[in-house]
Design an enzyme around this catalytic site. Structure first.
Site, short mmCIF file in Angstrom:
data_model
loop_
_atom_site.label_atom_id
_atom_site.label_comp_id
_atom_site.label_asym_id
_atom_site.label_seq_id
_atom_site.Cartn_x
_atom_site.Cartn_y
_atom_site.Cartn_z
N SER A 199 0.85 4.00 -16.55
CA SER A 199 0.32 5.16 -15.83
C SER A 199 0.27 6.44 -16.64
O SER A 199 -0.54 7.32 -16.34
CB SER A 199 1.14 5.40 -14.57
OG SER A 199 2.48 5.73 -14.90
N HIS A 227 -1.64 -0.03 -11.27
CA HIS A 227 -2.76 0.82 -11.66
C HIS A 227 -3.99 0.01 -12.08
O HIS A 227 -4.89 0.54 -12.73
CB HIS A 227 -2.33 1.74 -12.81
CG HIS A 227 -1.33 2.76 -12.39
ND1 HIS A 227 -1.68 3.99 -11.86
CD2 HIS A 227 0.03 2.72 -12.37
CE1 HIS A 227 -0.58 4.67 -11.55
NE2 HIS A 227 0.46 3.92 -11.85
N LYS A 257 -3.00 3.04 -4.33
CA LYS A 257 -3.80 3.67 -5.39
C LYS A 257 -5.27 3.34 -5.15
O LYS A 257 -5.90 3.94 -4.29
CB LYS A 257 -3.27 3.25 -6.75
CG LYS A 257 -1.84 3.76 -6.96
CD LYS A 257 -1.25 3.35 -8.26
CE LYS A 257 0.12 4.00 -8.49
NZ LYS A 257 1.15 3.63 -7.52
#
Length: 407
Positions: A199, A227, A257
């Site tokens: 990240s 991610h 996310k």
């Protein structure tokens, strides 16, 4: 009597002196642009009069305000309820949860999947439930992986970031050490754990090489796709993009996310999921994921698989990276996360402030979140940013960079 409490004022002063004190800054909505408020402590926040572009969110596909995703959450709240009401092993398991898990397993190419209340809970719960003898962990793995290893009380061997050769040498060293102690390396349970997309650096783990090393020593591989989920092949992650479903025993990720919701998941064999249902304390002793969150994630996953959001995101990433590099900025990473590395923490803060003054929100990340000398701005476009938004971001970088003396 002695005060055996905690000197919180000194702690806060130390954070302030080191430029490390952070504060909450509310925004009116989660999207590619919004109205922000200055940090106000416990007081009622007051929103700015000017709207700002957001290039700092993990809402990669921009689906938090997608009408289809919102409708799925609203309908589920009306028909199923706003909360699960109990652990899923009691009465908190619903058909909405099962539908989400079916879709996740389909995308991840596994027997089953299990939804947790957060990605953090998924990592901690899985590692502590498995109780591996040894975990081989990338040095930049997420805090939830680090904490999972600590809570499990497992021996943790840290290998160099995204370095499969160093991982292989650590595996060999461990095997030789056990043999030297007249032990049997095959009697130990070994788990290799890595993020797929990191990240803060935007780097992508060399998963095929990691799997090769694991195969050579009989270790299991666990990949956190927090991610990456929703952004790669068929709405999957890097595991799917590289066709490694049969070589990665445990796949994790978040729903918070790219999937625009809340919660986490683990995907793997039917036996793995059954064990987690019984032994993962963060699953067993937590109220189930809220049904509207599960429904929103299901719909977002469907949109990610069948819509054009992924393609728009990667177009924006390429445009933004090209523009930043052409100005002379040092842009790291191989993913949708574009760290613009400045080096000096003071310069990074000044650059972020200058960009914010020009109506664009990009955070400065500095030590201890990143190593000394690598302070950076973490730039992240969304699929819902249009061409003018990308240009505005680049223009803000150019003007602020010149003002700070970085260009």
């Amino acid at each position: 009597m002695a005060d055996r409490g905690f000197d919180l004022e000194d702690r806060l002063e130390a954070l302030e002196e080191d430029d490390l004190k952070r504060a909450l800054s509310p925004v009116d909505r989660v999207a590619e642009r919004g109205y922000f408020a200055e940090p106000s402590g416990g007081e009622l926040p007051v929103l700015d009069s000017e709207e700002a572009l957001v290039f700092a969110s993990n809402n990669y596909l921009g689906l938090t305000d997608d009408q289809r995703v919102q409708d799925a959450a609203r309908q589920t709240a009306a028909t199923v309820g706003t909360g699960a009401g109990a652990s899923r092993l009691v009465t908190g398991d619903t058909m909405v949860h099962r539908d989400l898990e079916r879709l996740l397993a389909e995308v991840k190419g596994t027997d089953r999947a299990l939804a947790f209340s957060s990605g953090y809970a998924a990592n901690v719960g899985t590692i502590t439930a498995l109780e591996p003898d040894v975990v081989f962990s990338d040095e930049l793995n997420h805090a939830s992986i680090v904490d999972g290893c600590r809570l499990a009380g497992t021996e943790t061997v840290v290998y160099d970031h995204c370095d499969a050769a160093n991982l292989r040498s650590k595996l060999e060293e461990r095997a030789e050490r056990v043999r030297g102690d007249d032990g049997d390396p095959d009697a130990e349970s070994w788990l290799i754990v890595t993020d797929s997309v990191f990240s803060m650096d935007g780097t992508v783990a060399p998963l095929a090489e990691i799997c090769d090393a694991a195969d050579a020593f009989g270790a299991w591989v666990m990949v956190d796709e927090a991610h990456a989920t929703g952004l790669y092949a068929n709405g999957g992650g890097v595991v799917q993009a590289e066709g490694l479903e049969d070589r990665v025993q445990i796949q994790l990720g978040t729903l918070s996310k790219a999937l625009a919701s809340q919660g986490g998941y683990v995907a793997g064999s039917a036996e793995l999921i059954e064990c987690l249902c019984n032994d993962a304390r963060s699953f067993v002793f937590s109220t189930g994921l809220a049904p509207p969150a599960a429904a929103a994630a299901s719909e977002a996953l469907h949109v990610a698989r069948h819509g054009g959001a992924r393609e728009r995101l990667w177009e924006n990433v390429a445009h933004l990276r090209d523009g930043l590099e052409s100005m002379g900025f040092d842009v790291w990473g191989d993913s949708q996360i574009l760290p613009v590395v400045v080096g000096d923490r003071t310069d990074a803060i000044a650059l972020a402030d200058g960009i914010r003054e020009r109506g664009v929100v990009v955070p400065a990340i500095r030590p201890p979140s990143v190593p000394a000398g690598t302070s950076r701005l973490r730039v992240v476009p969304m699929a819902t940013h249009d061409r003018d938004d990308i240009i505005a971001c680049l223009e803000a970088f150019r003007a602020a960079g010149e003002e700070v003396g970085l260009l």
